[in-house]
Design a protein around this motif. Structure first.
Motif, mmCIF file in Angstrom:
data_model
loop_
_atom_site.group_PDB
_atom_site.id
_atom_site.type_symbol
_atom_site.label_atom_id
_atom_site.label_comp_id
_atom_site.label_asym_id
_atom_site.label_seq_id
_atom_site.Cartn_x
_atom_site.Cartn_y
_atom_site.Cartn_z
ATOM 1 N N ILE A 14 -15.225 -42.641 57.438
ATOM 2 C CA ILE A 14 -15.501 -42.561 55.834
ATOM 3 C C ILE A 14 -17.177 -42.529 55.979
ATOM 4 O O ILE A 14 -17.605 -43.400 56.284
ATOM 5 C CB ILE A 14 -14.921 -43.673 55.425
ATOM 6 N N TYR A 15 -17.634 -41.529 55.432
ATOM 7 C CA TYR A 15 -18.897 -41.245 55.249
ATOM 8 C C TYR A 15 -19.033 -41.861 53.778
ATOM 9 O O TYR A 15 -18.743 -41.905 52.913
ATOM 10 C CB TYR A 15 -19.324 -39.763 55.137
ATOM 11 N N LYS A 16 -20.543 -42.721 53.719
ATOM 12 C CA LYS A 16 -20.918 -43.048 52.411
ATOM 13 C C LYS A 16 -22.183 -42.420 51.924
ATOM 14 O O LYS A 16 -22.898 -42.553 52.648
ATOM 15 C CB LYS A 16 -21.138 -44.765 52.510
ATOM 16 N N LEU A 17 -22.079 -41.794 50.762
ATOM 17 C CA LEU A 17 -23.035 -41.140 50.165
ATOM 18 C C LEU A 17 -23.299 -42.130 48.773
ATOM 19 O O LEU A 17 -22.651 -41.815 48.061
ATOM 20 C CB LEU A 17 -22.613 -39.768 49.589
ATOM 21 N N GLY A 18 -24.321 -42.956 48.965
ATOM 22 C CA GLY A 18 -24.447 -43.860 47.948
ATOM 23 C C GLY A 18 -23.171 -44.627 47.690
ATOM 24 O O GLY A 18 -22.759 -45.346 48.498
ATOM 25 N N GLU A 21 -17.671 -42.648 48.657
ATOM 26 C CA GLU A 21 -17.092 -42.606 49.940
ATOM 27 C C GLU A 21 -16.331 -41.314 50.321
ATOM 28 O O GLU A 21 -15.427 -40.917 49.418
ATOM 29 C CB GLU A 21 -15.986 -43.894 50.133
ATOM 30 N N VAL A 22 -16.794 -40.642 51.207
ATOM 31 C CA VAL A 22 -16.061 -39.383 51.704
ATOM 32 C C VAL A 22 -15.154 -39.556 52.952
ATOM 33 O O VAL A 22 -15.814 -39.834 54.107
ATOM 34 C CB VAL A 22 -16.915 -38.458 51.721
ATOM 35 N N PRO A 23 -13.751 -39.707 52.865
ATOM 36 C CA PRO A 23 -12.922 -40.178 54.009
ATOM 37 C C PRO A 23 -12.840 -38.479 54.918
ATOM 38 O O PRO A 23 -12.230 -37.889 54.289
ATOM 39 C CB PRO A 23 -11.697 -40.370 53.455
ATOM 40 N N SER A 44 -12.414 -25.395 56.470
ATOM 41 C CA SER A 44 -13.755 -25.909 56.138
ATOM 42 C C SER A 44 -13.417 -27.422 55.398
ATOM 43 O O SER A 44 -12.730 -27.526 54.458
ATOM 44 C CB SER A 44 -14.656 -25.055 55.420
ATOM 45 N N GLY A 45 -14.238 -28.383 55.963
ATOM 46 C CA GLY A 45 -14.059 -29.612 55.203
ATOM 47 C C GLY A 45 -12.786 -30.510 55.812
ATOM 48 O O GLY A 45 -12.583 -31.685 55.272
ATOM 49 N N SER A 46 -12.117 -30.050 56.570
ATOM 50 C CA SER A 46 -10.819 -30.647 57.096
ATOM 51 C C SER A 46 -11.224 -31.742 58.175
ATOM 52 O O SER A 46 -10.328 -32.311 58.665
ATOM 53 C CB SER A 46 -9.673 -29.890 57.624
ATOM 54 N N GLY A 47 -12.395 -31.971 58.732
ATOM 55 C CA GLY A 47 -12.777 -32.960 59.520
ATOM 56 C C GLY A 47 -12.901 -32.693 60.935
ATOM 57 O O GLY A 47 -13.048 -33.409 61.754
ATOM 58 N N LYS A 48 -12.980 -31.148 61.338
ATOM 59 C CA LYS A 48 -13.217 -30.787 62.856
ATOM 60 C C LYS A 48 -14.371 -31.201 63.237
ATOM 61 O O LYS A 48 -14.337 -31.682 64.299
ATOM 62 C CB LYS A 48 -12.934 -29.220 62.594
ATOM 63 N N SER A 49 -15.509 -31.041 62.733
ATOM 64 C CA SER A 49 -16.924 -31.445 63.259
ATOM 65 C C SER A 49 -16.990 -32.760 63.383
ATOM 66 O O SER A 49 -17.356 -33.340 64.254
ATOM 67 C CB SER A 49 -17.844 -30.859 62.427
ATOM 68 N N THR A 50 -16.316 -33.742 62.353
ATOM 69 C CA THR A 50 -16.457 -35.100 62.275
ATOM 70 C C THR A 50 -15.549 -35.473 63.758
ATOM 71 O O THR A 50 -15.882 -36.432 64.629
ATOM 72 C CB THR A 50 -15.903 -35.726 61.505
ATOM 73 N N PHE A 51 -14.483 -35.087 63.953
ATOM 74 C CA PHE A 51 -13.619 -35.326 65.053
ATOM 75 C C PHE A 51 -14.441 -34.961 66.384
ATOM 76 O O PHE A 51 -14.556 -35.979 67.248
ATOM 77 C CB PHE A 51 -12.283 -34.320 65.191
HETATM 78 N N1 LIG Z 1 -23.092 -36.824 57.306
HETATM 79 C C1 LIG Z 1 -22.176 -36.562 56.385
HETATM 80 N N2 LIG Z 1 -22.126 -37.429 55.247
HETATM 81 C C2 LIG Z 1 -21.223 -37.345 54.144
HETATM 82 N N3 LIG Z 1 -20.129 -36.498 54.111
HETATM 83 C C3 LIG Z 1 -20.060 -35.967 55.187
HETATM 84 C C4 LIG Z 1 -20.740 -35.869 56.583
HETATM 85 N N4 LIG Z 1 -20.519 -34.946 57.358
HETATM 86 C C5 LIG Z 1 -19.274 -34.540 56.892
HETATM 87 N N5 LIG Z 1 -19.201 -34.834 55.815
HETATM 88 C C6 LIG Z 1 -17.862 -34.444 54.624
HETATM 89 O O1 LIG Z 1 -16.741 -35.042 55.630
HETATM 90 C C7 LIG Z 1 -15.647 -33.924 55.412
HETATM 91 C C8 LIG Z 1 -15.395 -33.540 56.581
HETATM 92 O O2 LIG Z 1 -16.606 -32.645 57.183
HETATM 93 P P1 LIG Z 1 -16.686 -31.939 58.701
HETATM 94 O O3 LIG Z 1 -16.214 -32.921 59.535
HETATM 95 O O4 LIG Z 1 -17.827 -31.208 58.687
HETATM 96 O O5 LIG Z 1 -15.237 -30.674 58.440
HETATM 97 P P2 LIG Z 1 -15.131 -29.521 59.143
HETATM 98 O O6 LIG Z 1 -16.148 -29.411 60.284
HETATM 99 O O7 LIG Z 1 -13.804 -29.214 59.311
HETATM 100 O O8 LIG Z 1 -15.744 -28.290 58.045
HETATM 101 C C9 LIG Z 1 -16.332 -32.966 54.361
HETATM 102 O O9 LIG Z 1 -15.665 -33.333 53.074
HETATM 103 C C10 LIG Z 1 -17.947 -33.238 54.455
HETATM 104 O O10 LIG Z 1 -18.505 -32.822 53.346
#
Ligand SMILES: Nc1ncnc2c1ncn2[C@@H]1O[C@H](COP(=O)(O)OP(=O)(O)O)[C@@H](O)[C@H]1O
Ligand SMILES: [Mg+2]
Length: 227
Positions: A14-18, A21-23, A44-51
């Motif tokens: 869960i990212y916190k932007l202020g 919360e962005v899960p 896009s936005g499904s969490g692949k890079s986060t993974f």
């Molecule tokens: N550093 C960050 N801070 C806040 N939100 C983030 C950050 N990185 C990713 N997100 C949010 O988390 C979600 C998943 O992002 P991401 O893992 O980049 O997805 P993908 O790679 O599938 O496009 C998106 O809603 C994105 O906006």
């Protein structure tokens, strides 16, 4: 029994932007065996890079457990962590991330310098990695003097020069024309098949995903389909 290369147990990020919360991951479970070639797809936005960031110990989960070859990075000291990232894992990015003022050879030598490998050995291994990606003849060129496909191959040489056991590639063909993309995909696939490197490729492109033995689709921070 051999530990899987990567294991996620009910992982939340869960990212916190202020105050917001962005899960990004919502209870992700996945296991990737050693030597596997897996493609991760999803909108896009499904969490692949986060993974990938968590799988490469660049970030830590909010909840749940990430294990890399059976080890939990959240329990490691900074020194153990940097050793894990430097020795076990190679990253490849969409934008190549080469250092513009360094030559191809110098870019590839960099991870070895960080590891403390001596100059001669650095040179030898960097040349070997550049040969492997078919760019020995371009080793004295700077990134700007190379095509996109060549820059990505230099980045792959940089990722493999430390002999990692896991390669994590985030949209590696996203900035390439289709011919260069095909070369990069062939190269990554060859590293998996010939060196036995565990290969995880995040991509939108079905052709980039095609050679993978396993395709995992993510949506809203979880795996929703596999084939
Ligand atoms: N550093 C960050 N801070 C806040 N939100 C983030 C950050 N990185 C990713 N997100 C949010 O988390 C979600 C998943 O992002 P991401 O893992 O980049 O997805 P993908 O790679 O599938 O496009 C998106 O809603 C994105 O906006
Ligand atoms: Mg992404």
């Amino acid at each position: 029994m051999e530990q899987p290369a990567i294991k996620f147990e009910n992982v939340w990020k869960i990212y916190k932007l202020g105050r917001v919360e962005v899960p990004a991951l919502r209870g992700l479970n996945i296991e990737i065996k050693r030597g596997e070639h897996v493609a991760i797809m999803g909108p896009s936005g499904s969490g692949k890079s986060t993974f990938l960031h968590l799988a490469g110990a660049l970030d830590r989960p909010t909840r749940g457990r990430v294990l890399i070859e059976g080890r939990d990075p959240s329990k490691m000291s900074d020194e153990e962590l940097s050793r894990l990232r430097n020795e076990l894992i190679g990253f490849v990015f969409q934008t190549f991330n080469l250092i513009p003022r360094l030559t191809a050879l110098e870019n590839v030598m960099l991870p070895l310098a960080i590891k403390g490998v001596n100059g001669e050995e650095r040179m030898r291994r960097a040349k070997e990695a550049l040969e492997m990606v078919g760019l020995a003849r371009r080793m004295n060129h700077r990134p700007i003097e190379l095509s996109g496909g060549e820059q990505q191959r230099v980045a792959i040489a940089r990722a493999i020069v430390t002999s990692p056991r896991i390669i994590l590639a985030d949209e590696p063909t996203g900035n390439l024309d289709s011919a260069s993309a095909a070369e990069v995909v062939d190269l990554l696939t060859r590293l998996n098949r010939e060196l036995g490197v565990t290969l995880v490729v995040v991509t939108h492109n079905p052709e980039t995903a095609a050679p993978a033995k396993r395709i995992v689709r993510m949506r809203d921070g979880v795996v929703y389909e596999e084939n």
